[in-house]
Design a protein around this motif. Structure first.
Motif, PDB file in Angstrom:
ATOM      1  N   VAL A  70     -14.448  18.144  18.713  1.00 23.01           N
ATOM      2  CA  VAL A  70     -14.173  17.272  19.860  1.00 23.01           C
ATOM      3  C   VAL A  70     -12.945  16.423  19.555  1.00 23.01           C
ATOM      4  O   VAL A  70     -12.744  15.979  18.426  1.00 23.01           O
ATOM      5  N   ASN A  71     -12.133  16.202  20.569  1.00 19.85           N
ATOM      6  CA  ASN A  71     -10.943  15.369  20.449  1.00 19.85           C
ATOM      7  C   ASN A  71     -10.373  15.208  21.848  1.00 19.85           C
ATOM      8  O   ASN A  71     -10.439  16.140  22.653  1.00 19.85           O
ATOM      9  N   PRO A  72      -9.819  14.052  22.191  1.00 19.11           N
ATOM     10  CA  PRO A  72      -9.328  13.888  23.562  1.00 19.11           C
ATOM     11  C   PRO A  72      -8.177  14.828  23.918  1.00 19.11           C
ATOM     12  O   PRO A  72      -8.021  15.209  25.072  1.00 19.11           O
ATOM     13  N   ARG A  73      -7.390  15.200  22.943  1.00 18.10           N
ATOM     14  CA  ARG A  73      -6.279  16.128  23.167  1.00 18.10           C
ATOM     15  C   ARG A  73      -6.615  17.461  22.498  1.00 18.10           C
ATOM     16  O   ARG A  73      -7.117  17.481  21.372  1.00 18.10           O
ATOM     17  N   PRO A  74      -6.363  18.579  23.155  1.00 13.52           N
ATOM     18  CA  PRO A  74      -6.643  19.869  22.528  1.00 13.52           C
ATOM     19  C   PRO A  74      -5.979  19.977  21.156  1.00 13.52           C
ATOM     20  O   PRO A  74      -4.828  19.558  20.973  1.00 13.52           O
ATOM     21  N   VAL A  75      -6.716  20.525  20.206  1.00 11.80           N
ATOM     22  CA  VAL A  75      -6.243  20.584  18.825  1.00 11.80           C
ATOM     23  C   VAL A  75      -5.664  21.961  18.541  1.00 11.80           C
ATOM     24  O   VAL A  75      -6.327  22.984  18.742  1.00 11.80           O
ATOM     25  N   THR A  76      -4.423  21.970  18.091  1.00  5.40           N
ATOM     26  CA  THR A  76      -3.770  23.199  17.656  1.00  5.40           C
ATOM     27  C   THR A  76      -3.251  23.013  16.240  1.00  5.40           C
ATOM     28  O   THR A  76      -3.022  21.874  15.792  1.00  5.40           O
ATOM     29  N   THR A  77      -3.050  24.107  15.535  1.00  8.91           N
ATOM     30  CA  THR A  77      -2.524  24.011  14.177  1.00  8.91           C
ATOM     31  C   THR A  77      -1.139  23.371  14.183  1.00  8.91           C
ATOM     32  O   THR A  77      -0.836  22.537  13.324  1.00  8.91           O
ATOM     33  N   ASP A  78      -0.299  23.713  15.156  1.00  9.95           N
ATOM     34  CA  ASP A  78       1.038  23.119  15.219  1.00  9.95           C
ATOM     35  C   ASP A  78       0.965  21.615  15.462  1.00  9.95           C
ATOM     36  O   ASP A  78       1.729  20.837  14.870  1.00  9.95           O
ATOM     37  N   GLY A  79       0.042  21.198  16.334  1.00  9.86           N
ATOM     38  CA  GLY A  79      -0.098  19.773  16.601  1.00  9.86           C
ATOM     39  C   GLY A  79      -0.575  19.010  15.373  1.00  9.86           C
ATOM     40  O   GLY A  79      -0.056  17.932  15.057  1.00  9.86           O
ATOM     41  N   VAL A  80      -1.548  19.564  14.668  1.00  9.52           N
ATOM     42  CA  VAL A  80      -2.036  18.916  13.453  1.00  9.52           C
ATOM     43  C   VAL A  80      -0.943  18.883  12.393  1.00  9.52           C
ATOM     44  O   VAL A  80      -0.799  17.909  11.652  1.00  9.52           O
ATOM     45  N   LEU A  81      -0.144  19.941  12.324  1.00 11.39           N
ATOM     46  CA  LEU A  81       0.939  19.977  11.345  1.00 11.39           C
ATOM     47  C   LEU A  81       1.959  18.882  11.618  1.00 11.39           C
ATOM     48  O   LEU A  81       2.474  18.249  10.679  1.00 11.39           O
ATOM     49  N   ARG A  82       2.247  18.608  12.898  1.00 11.94           N
ATOM     50  CA  ARG A  82       3.178  17.516  13.220  1.00 11.94           C
ATOM     51  C   ARG A  82       2.601  16.169  12.785  1.00 11.94           C
ATOM     52  O   ARG A  82       3.325  15.315  12.253  1.00 11.94           O
ATOM     53  N   VAL A  83       1.312  15.967  13.018  1.00  7.82           N
ATOM     54  CA  VAL A  83       0.654  14.740  12.571  1.00  7.82           C
ATOM     55  C   VAL A  83       0.744  14.609  11.053  1.00  7.82           C
ATOM     56  O   VAL A  83       1.110  13.557  10.512  1.00  7.82           O
ATOM     57  N   LEU A  84       0.426  15.698  10.369  1.00  2.96           N
ATOM     58  CA  LEU A  84       0.439  15.692   8.906  1.00  2.96           C
ATOM     59  C   LEU A  84       1.833  15.433   8.354  1.00  2.96           C
ATOM     60  O   LEU A  84       2.000  14.681   7.384  1.00  2.96           O
ATOM     61  N   ARG A  85       2.825  16.060   8.954  1.00  6.71           N
ATOM     62  CA  ARG A  85       4.185  15.896   8.435  1.00  6.71           C
ATOM     63  C   ARG A  85       4.646  14.451   8.574  1.00  6.71           C
ATOM     64  O   ARG A  85       5.294  13.903   7.675  1.00  6.71           O
ATOM     65  N   GLY A  86       4.306  13.816   9.696  1.00  4.33           N
ATOM     66  CA  GLY A  86       4.666  12.417   9.846  1.00  4.33           C
ATOM     67  C   GLY A  86       4.034  11.551   8.771  1.00  4.33           C
ATOM     68  O   GLY A  86       4.698  10.683   8.185  1.00  4.33           O
ATOM     69  N   ALA A  87       2.750  11.780   8.489  1.00  2.43           N
ATOM     70  CA  ALA A  87       2.063  11.003   7.445  1.00  2.43           C
ATOM     71  C   ALA A  87       2.579  11.377   6.063  1.00  2.43           C
ATOM     72  O   ALA A  87       2.660  10.522   5.174  1.00  2.43           O
ATOM     73  N   TYR A  88       2.936  12.625   5.862  1.00  3.81           N
ATOM     74  CA  TYR A  88       3.453  13.080   4.572  1.00  3.81           C
ATOM     75  C   TYR A  88       4.790  12.404   4.262  1.00  3.81           C
ATOM     76  O   TYR A  88       5.036  11.959   3.137  1.00  3.81           O
ATOM     77  N   GLU A  89       5.650  12.308   5.268  1.00  5.15           N
ATOM     78  CA  GLU A  89       6.975  11.720   5.063  1.00  5.15           C
ATOM     79  C   GLU A  89       6.970  10.200   5.154  1.00  5.15           C
ATOM     80  O   GLU A  89       7.938   9.552   4.735  1.00  5.15           O
ATOM     81  N   GLY A  90       5.888   9.637   5.714  1.00  2.78           N
ATOM     82  CA  GLY A  90       5.853   8.187   5.885  1.00  2.78           C
ATOM     83  C   GLY A  90       6.707   7.708   7.031  1.00  2.78           C
ATOM     84  O   GLY A  90       7.069   6.522   7.109  1.00  2.78           O
ATOM     85  N   ALA A 135       0.850  -1.190   0.000  1.00  2.00           N
ATOM     86  CA  ALA A 135       0.000   0.000   0.000  1.00  2.00           C
ATOM     87  C   ALA A 135       0.889   1.244   0.000  1.00  2.00           C
ATOM     88  O   ALA A 135       2.078   1.174   0.339  1.00  2.00           O
ATOM     89  N   PRO A 136       0.358   2.407  -0.384  1.00  4.55           N
ATOM     90  CA  PRO A 136       1.161   3.636  -0.348  1.00  4.55           C
ATOM     91  C   PRO A 136       1.745   3.872   1.038  1.00  4.55           C
ATOM     92  O   PRO A 136       1.141   3.548   2.061  1.00  4.55           O
ATOM     93  N   ARG A 137       2.943   4.465   1.064  1.00  4.74           N
ATOM     94  CA  ARG A 137       3.669   4.626   2.316  1.00  4.74           C
ATOM     95  C   ARG A 137       3.652   6.054   2.853  1.00  4.74           C
ATOM     96  O   ARG A 137       4.110   6.293   3.967  1.00  4.74           O
ATOM     97  N   SER A 138       3.184   7.005   2.081  1.00  2.00           N
ATOM     98  CA  SER A 138       3.218   8.393   2.533  1.00  2.00           C
ATOM     99  C   SER A 138       2.166   9.213   1.794  1.00  2.00           C
ATOM    100  O   SER A 138       1.742   8.851   0.688  1.00  2.00           O
ATOM    101  N   LEU A 139       1.769  10.308   2.401  1.00  2.00           N
ATOM    102  CA  LEU A 139       0.858  11.235   1.717  1.00  2.00           C
ATOM    103  C   LEU A 139       1.526  11.849   0.499  1.00  2.00           C
ATOM    104  O   LEU A 139       0.841  12.220  -0.470  1.00  2.00           O
ATOM    105  N   ALA A 140       2.846  11.949   0.526  1.00  2.04           N
ATOM    106  CA  ALA A 140       3.547  12.455  -0.658  1.00  2.04           C
ATOM    107  C   ALA A 140       3.303  11.535  -1.853  1.00  2.04           C
ATOM    108  O   ALA A 140       3.114  12.006  -2.986  1.00  2.04           O
ATOM    109  N   GLU A 141       3.287  10.225  -1.623  1.00  2.00           N
ATOM    110  CA  GLU A 141       3.016   9.270  -2.708  1.00  2.00           C
ATOM    111  C   GLU A 141       1.614   9.453  -3.273  1.00  2.00           C
ATOM    112  O   GLU A 141       1.366   9.167  -4.446  1.00  2.00           O
ATOM    113  N   LEU A 142       0.683   9.912  -2.429  1.00  2.00           N
ATOM    114  CA  LEU A 142      -0.691  10.118  -2.892  1.00  2.00           C
ATOM    115  C   LEU A 142      -0.853  11.425  -3.655  1.00  2.00           C
ATOM    116  O   LEU A 142      -1.919  11.684  -4.214  1.00  2.00           O
TER     117      LEU A 142
END
Length: 359
Positions: free
Chosen positions: A334-354, A307-314
């Motif tokens: 709603v989310n168990p952990r407070p949502v910030t743009t920086d926090g979401v960006l860290r999540v996204l970057r991890g998925a982007y890089e695989g 399966a694809p390994r990163s959002l970059a591949e998509l």
């Protein structure tokens, strides 16, 4: 219900009739229509699933008034409008959605606009047929909502319909279902039944996917995956979506990424992000997966089958990360952990890089 107060909850169940057996698509759909008192059915599908949809239509005989094979990913509003017009032109009294999430999403859109009852005949494992959640995309933005009118009245699971689903897409679709269960486990409105269903759904699906990968022609393995999809979808149907789903809806609706693969790549990183604030949910996922590191296990699962390994591949561009993070952060309620743009960006970057989650 949450980690802090496990005995405070409200649970609401929507009545849905489930049929799961080999050959059910062409042997049970007409029976389900008759049980609902339907006599003029519009069959909906995507272009690639048109042959299967026509086989279902043929099994309906005179109950089918037309086939509309125009479903598209993320349900663009113009596609929904054409399907609504087709239903009205045919004087349909119900719809049968045959196929994956795009077809079922289109069926929900028609139900939302018309109130017509919906029968779902899924050909993938996401489990969206078990939720009252609808989504529509307009001007590059995907809107979602919950309405009991879009919940299919009957769901016909036929493992034979999934035999042609390639292994990488089968696994991605199954992890999409697992994502439903994971978010249900830490949803603020989860109940004891929701949590039991969600954990069992993860367990069943995680056990079925390697079997599907090892023997794609196994009707038994495909049936177990549909069983898992039913459980995972049911759990989210009774709970509120958090960061994971909102982020995936942004990536799909605004950036055109494919639904199942996006869920598969994002989920390990969101779970790692939320785990410190939802230890009970994270422990339940780990138990179901038979591991002590659930995010890592979810990250490794699709990698074993190509399966694809990163959002970059998509096709996501690095320059899109900041905009996607800001948009998603603004939509999460709603989310168990407070949502910030920086926090979401860290999540996204991890998925982007695989990268492995948490690194």
């Amino acid at each position: 219900m949450n980690d802090q107060d496990p005995l405070s909850f409200t649970h609401e169940s929507v009545p849905v009739r489930i049929v799961l057996r080999a050959g059910a698509a062409v042997t049970a759909t007409a029976e389900e229509a008759r049980r609902l008192g339907l006599r003029r059915l519009l069959v909906l599908s995507g272009p690639r699933g048109a042959d299967t949809a026509r086989a279902v239509a043929d099994s309906l005989g005179r109950l089918c008034v037309a086939v509309h094979p125009e479903a598209r990913m993320h349900v663009p509003v113009e596609v929904a409008a054409r399907a609504v017009a087709a239903a009205r032109a045919a004087n349909a009294d119900g719809c049968v959605a045959v196929g994956g999430g795009s077809s079922i999403g289109l069926g929900k859109a028609v139900a939302l606009r018309t109130g017509l009852p919906l029968i779902a005949v899924p050909s993938t494992y996401s489990g969206s047929e078990m939720t009252p959640v609808w989504g529509l995309t307009e001007h590059g933005v995907k809107r979602t909502g919950r309405d009991p009118v879009v919940q299919p009245r009957s769901v016909v699971y036929d493992p034979g319909l999934t035999l042609s689903l390639p292994v990488p897409l089968s696994v991605a679709s199954g992890v999409n279902a697992i994502a439903h269960a994971v978010e249900a486990l830490y949803a603020p409105d989860a109940s004891p039944l929701t949590r039991l269903t969600a954990e069992e759904g993860v367990r069943v699906m995680a056990a079925a996917l390697p079997e599907v990968a090892a023997d794609p022609g196994s009707v038994e393995a495909r049936g177990r995956a549909l069983h898992g999809a039913w459980l995972c979808g049911t759990s989210l149907g009774a709970a509120t979506m958090g960061l994971h789903h909102k982020l995936c809806h942004v990536l799909g609706g605004s950036f055109g990424l494919p639904h199942a693969e996006t869920h598969t790549l994002v989920l390990p990183h969101v779970l790692a992000h939320n785990a410190p604030a939802a230890p009970g949910a994270a422990a339940a996922v780990a138990r179901a997966l038979g591991t002590d590191d659930a995010p890592r296990a979810l990250w490794e699962l699709p990698r074993r089958v190509g399966a694809p390994r990163s959002l970059a591949e998509l096709g996501l561009a690095e320059t899109d990360l900041a905009r996607a993070a800001a948009q998603a952060a603004g939509e999460v309620t709603v989310n168990p952990r407070p949502v910030t743009t920086d926090g979401v960006l860290r999540v996204l970057r991890g998925a982007y890089e695989g990268a492995p989650p948490g690194e």
